[in-house]
Design an enzyme around this catalytic site. Structure first.
Site, PDB file in Angstrom:
ATOM      1  N   HIS B  53     -51.100   7.340  29.458  1.00 32.45           N
ATOM      2  CA  HIS B  53     -49.768   7.937  29.508  1.00 32.45           C
ATOM      3  C   HIS B  53     -48.787   6.778  29.741  1.00 32.45           C
ATOM      4  CE1 HIS B  53     -50.646  12.446  30.647  1.00 32.45           C
ATOM      5  NE2 HIS B  53     -51.127  12.116  29.466  1.00 32.45           N
ATOM      6  N   GLU B  55     -46.753   5.963  32.122  1.00 26.18           N
ATOM      7  CA  GLU B  55     -46.791   5.328  33.443  1.00 26.18           C
ATOM      8  C   GLU B  55     -48.042   4.469  33.590  1.00 26.18           C
ATOM      9  OE1 GLU B  55     -46.433   8.495  32.616  1.00 26.18           O
ATOM     10  OE2 GLU B  55     -45.192   9.614  34.028  1.00 26.18           O
ATOM     11  N   SER B  80     -41.275  13.798  34.125  1.00 33.37           N
ATOM     12  CA  SER B  80     -41.951  14.067  35.399  1.00 33.37           C
ATOM     13  C   SER B  80     -43.445  13.735  35.292  1.00 33.37           C
ATOM     14  CB  SER B  80     -41.750  15.553  35.727  1.00 33.37           C
ATOM     15  OG  SER B  80     -42.273  15.868  36.979  1.00 33.37           O
ATOM     16  N   CYS B  82     -47.402  13.583  35.427  1.00 28.55           N
ATOM     17  CA  CYS B  82     -48.525  14.527  35.518  1.00 28.55           C
ATOM     18  C   CYS B  82     -49.417  14.181  36.703  1.00 28.55           C
ATOM     19  CB  CYS B  82     -49.338  14.490  34.228  1.00 28.55           C
ATOM     20  SG  CYS B  82     -50.474  13.079  34.134  1.00 28.55           S
ATOM     21  N   CYS B  85     -50.953  10.520  36.485  1.00 32.02           N
ATOM     22  CA  CYS B  85     -49.985   9.448  36.756  1.00 32.02           C
ATOM     23  C   CYS B  85     -49.505   9.509  38.202  1.00 32.02           C
ATOM     24  CB  CYS B  85     -48.820   9.550  35.786  1.00 32.02           C
ATOM     25  SG  CYS B  85     -49.354   9.330  34.069  1.00 32.02           S
ATOM     26  N   ASP B 145     -51.913  16.357  25.187  1.00 28.02           N
ATOM     27  CA  ASP B 145     -51.561  15.320  26.166  1.00 28.02           C
ATOM     28  C   ASP B 145     -51.519  15.844  27.588  1.00 28.02           C
ATOM     29  OD1 ASP B 145     -50.983  12.477  26.113  1.00 28.02           O
ATOM     30  OD2 ASP B 145     -49.074  12.995  27.041  1.00 28.02           O
TER      31      ASP B 145
END
Lengths: 148, 148
Positions: B53, B55, B80, B82, B85, B145
Site C-alpha cells: 500500500h 504507506e 485513511s 487500513c 498500514c 485492495d
C-alpha cells in the site's frame, strides 16, 4: 504427524532458511484447502526490507488473491504476529492463525481475537529456542525489527 | 503554502503518478525534521504487490531506520490508513499521521489514537475526488485492495 504439525514444520523450515542466510529466523506459510499456497521468511537483512516480516513475505509470495480465498486460509507463523502483520491478517480477513510461540514476543493476538480471528498458540519448543538464540546473539537486529 | 499543505501535495503527486501508470491512486510521504525521507504509492497493479500500500511502499523506500528516527517522523497519506498500514505505524512508533481524507474509506484511525498516535484529517477535496473517480471506474480493483 498431524497436518498442523506438518504446516508448522514448513514455517520452521522457512525460519531456518532465513537464519542460514544471516536473516531473522521467523518463517510462515499460508494454507488453503490443506495446501501451502504461499511461504516466506523475514527479509530485513536479505532484502533490506522493513515491511517484509515473515507473514508479509508469505502473503506477497502467495500473490494477488480474491477475498474469497483469503477467507478460507490459515496462516502459520513461527512467532506471534506484530501489529503490522496482524493488521494484514485483519485487512484480508484471514480467519485462523496458528502461532509457533508467543513467549519471546507477544504480538497483537488480543486485537486479532477482537476481530474474530481464531488464534492457536502451539508454544513449540523449537520455535522458542530458535528465537531465544537469535535475540541473545543479535539484540540490535531484533530490536530494529520490532521498532525498539 | 504551509508545510503541511506542501507535504500533502507531495503525497498527492505520488498518488497521481500511480494513477498515470494504471495503479491505485493513493500516495504517501514520510517526513523527518521537515524533510521528505521516503515517498511511495500503492503498488498492487505495478508490482503485483498485496503488501505495498502507499504507506508501506513509503516506509520501504525510506529504508532501515533506527527507532529514534521513526519516533520523530510524520507520515502523510492521501487516504485513511487500513489495518495493515496502521499496524506498521504502530510497530515503528510513528507518532503523527496526516490523512488526506477519510470519506471514501475509513481506516483504523481509532486504533491509532488508542496507541497514542496523533491523527489529523484534512478532508482534502482533491484527494476525495481522486478516490471517488477511481472507485467508480475500478470497483473490483479497489475491493481487492481492501480485502473485500
Amino acid at each position: 504427524m498431524s497436518k498442523t504439525d506438518l504446516f508448522l514444520k514448513a514455517a520452521i523450515e522457512e525460519a531456518e532458511q532465513g537464519r542460514e542466510r544471516g536473516g531473522i529466523p521467523i518463517g510462515s506459510v499460508l494454507v488453503y484447502q490443506q495446501k501451502i499456497i504461499g511461504r516466506g521468511h523475514n527479509q530485513r537483512v536479505q532484502q533490506k526490507s522493513v515491511v517484509l516480516h515473515a507473514e508479509m513475505h508469505t502473503l506477497e509470495q502467495a500473490g494477488r488473491l480474491p477475498a474469497s480465498i483469503y477467507k478460507q486460509c490459515t496462516l502459520y507463523t513461527t512467532l506471534s504476529p506484530c501489529a503490522m502483520c496482524s493488521g494484514a491478517i485483519i485487512l484480508y480477513g484471514i480467519p485462523h492463525v496458528i502461532v509457533g510461540e508467543n513467549q519471546t514476543f507477544m504480538g497483537q493476538e488480543q486485537w486479532l481475537k477482537e476481530h474474530g480471528v481464531r488464534v492457536d498458540v502451539m508454544q513449540d519448543k523449537h520455535c522458542m529456542e530458535m528465537m531465544k538464540a537469535f535475540i541473545s546473539t543479535h539484540p540490535e537486529l531484533w530490536n530494529e525489527d520490532i521498532g525498539e
